[in-house]
Design an enzyme around this catalytic site. Sequence first.
Site, PDB file in Angstrom:
ATOM      1  N   LYS A 142     -11.991   3.709   2.116  1.00  0.00           N
ATOM      2  CA  LYS A 142     -10.895   3.019   1.437  1.00  0.00           C
ATOM      3  C   LYS A 142     -11.536   1.999   0.494  1.00  0.00           C
ATOM      4  O   LYS A 142     -11.922   0.904   0.910  1.00  0.00           O
ATOM      5  CB  LYS A 142     -10.009   2.343   2.480  1.00  0.00           C
ATOM      6  CG  LYS A 142      -8.750   1.724   1.945  1.00  0.00           C
ATOM      7  CD  LYS A 142      -7.902   1.222   3.112  1.00  0.00           C
ATOM      8  CE  LYS A 142      -6.563   0.741   2.663  1.00  0.00           C
ATOM      9  NZ  LYS A 142      -5.723   0.337   3.792  1.00  0.00           N
ATOM     10  N   GLU A 193      -7.942   6.122  10.300  1.00  0.00           N
ATOM     11  CA  GLU A 193      -8.345   6.877  11.486  1.00  0.00           C
ATOM     12  C   GLU A 193      -7.444   8.099  11.683  1.00  0.00           C
ATOM     13  O   GLU A 193      -7.907   9.178  12.062  1.00  0.00           O
ATOM     14  CB  GLU A 193      -8.293   5.985  12.729  1.00  0.00           C
ATOM     15  CG  GLU A 193      -9.335   4.892  12.773  1.00  0.00           C
ATOM     16  CD  GLU A 193      -8.926   3.591  12.080  1.00  0.00           C
ATOM     17  OE1 GLU A 193      -8.065   3.608  11.146  1.00  0.00           O
ATOM     18  OE2 GLU A 193      -9.472   2.540  12.450  1.00  0.00           O
ATOM     19  N   TYR A 226     -15.994  25.954  -0.133  1.00  0.00           N
ATOM     20  CA  TYR A 226     -15.870  24.508  -0.350  1.00  0.00           C
ATOM     21  C   TYR A 226     -14.500  24.137  -0.906  1.00  0.00           C
ATOM     22  O   TYR A 226     -13.951  23.090  -0.562  1.00  0.00           O
ATOM     23  CB  TYR A 226     -16.942  23.990  -1.320  1.00  0.00           C
ATOM     24  CG  TYR A 226     -18.331  24.502  -1.087  1.00  0.00           C
ATOM     25  CD1 TYR A 226     -18.844  24.661   0.204  1.00  0.00           C
ATOM     26  CD2 TYR A 226     -19.147  24.838  -2.152  1.00  0.00           C
ATOM     27  CE1 TYR A 226     -20.125  25.126   0.410  1.00  0.00           C
ATOM     28  CE2 TYR A 226     -20.443  25.288  -1.959  1.00  0.00           C
ATOM     29  CZ  TYR A 226     -20.920  25.445  -0.672  1.00  0.00           C
ATOM     30  OH  TYR A 226     -22.192  25.908  -0.474  1.00  0.00           O
ATOM     31  N   GLU A 260       0.836  -1.201   0.000  1.00  0.00           N
ATOM     32  CA  GLU A 260       0.000   0.000   0.000  1.00  0.00           C
ATOM     33  C   GLU A 260       0.872   1.252   0.000  1.00  0.00           C
ATOM     34  O   GLU A 260       0.564   2.241  -0.668  1.00  0.00           O
ATOM     35  CB  GLU A 260      -0.917   0.014   1.221  1.00  0.00           C
ATOM     36  CG  GLU A 260      -1.935  -1.105   1.230  1.00  0.00           C
ATOM     37  CD  GLU A 260      -2.741  -1.133   2.504  1.00  0.00           C
ATOM     38  OE1 GLU A 260      -3.961  -0.885   2.428  1.00  0.00           O
ATOM     39  OE2 GLU A 260      -2.152  -1.377   3.586  1.00  0.00           O
TER      40      GLU A 260
END
Length: 121
Positions: free
Chosen positions: A99, A73, A53, A21
Amino acid sequence: MDKIYVTGMEFWGYHGVFPEENKLGQRFRADVTLNVSLKKAGKTDNLDYSVNYADIYNACKIVMEGEPVKLIETLAEKISASILGSFLSVQSCTVKIIKPDPPIPGHYDFVAIEITRERGE
């Protein structure tokens, strides 16, 4: 409290527990909900009394495409801290990190976490 939603933001990052990853990278998505008073913005039609935004997107992009971390997290915590630290009118925010296609055998949808943080925590 009024709300601003910035959803479906997509980023490429190198976050994760597994070495692959961190080396190959992968897609991540983020949704943010801001709790903020929009009354004055609505009455004056002036962006200065709201939250742009594009600025929220950029705050998320800096974290999501920045330094790799192991946990989504951690990404959510960093984004909420950035938003609450930079946008003083935001009283609290909810950050959802998604994810897609996690490296879990037989799992082909997504995993996600969602946190809510308030100013002064």
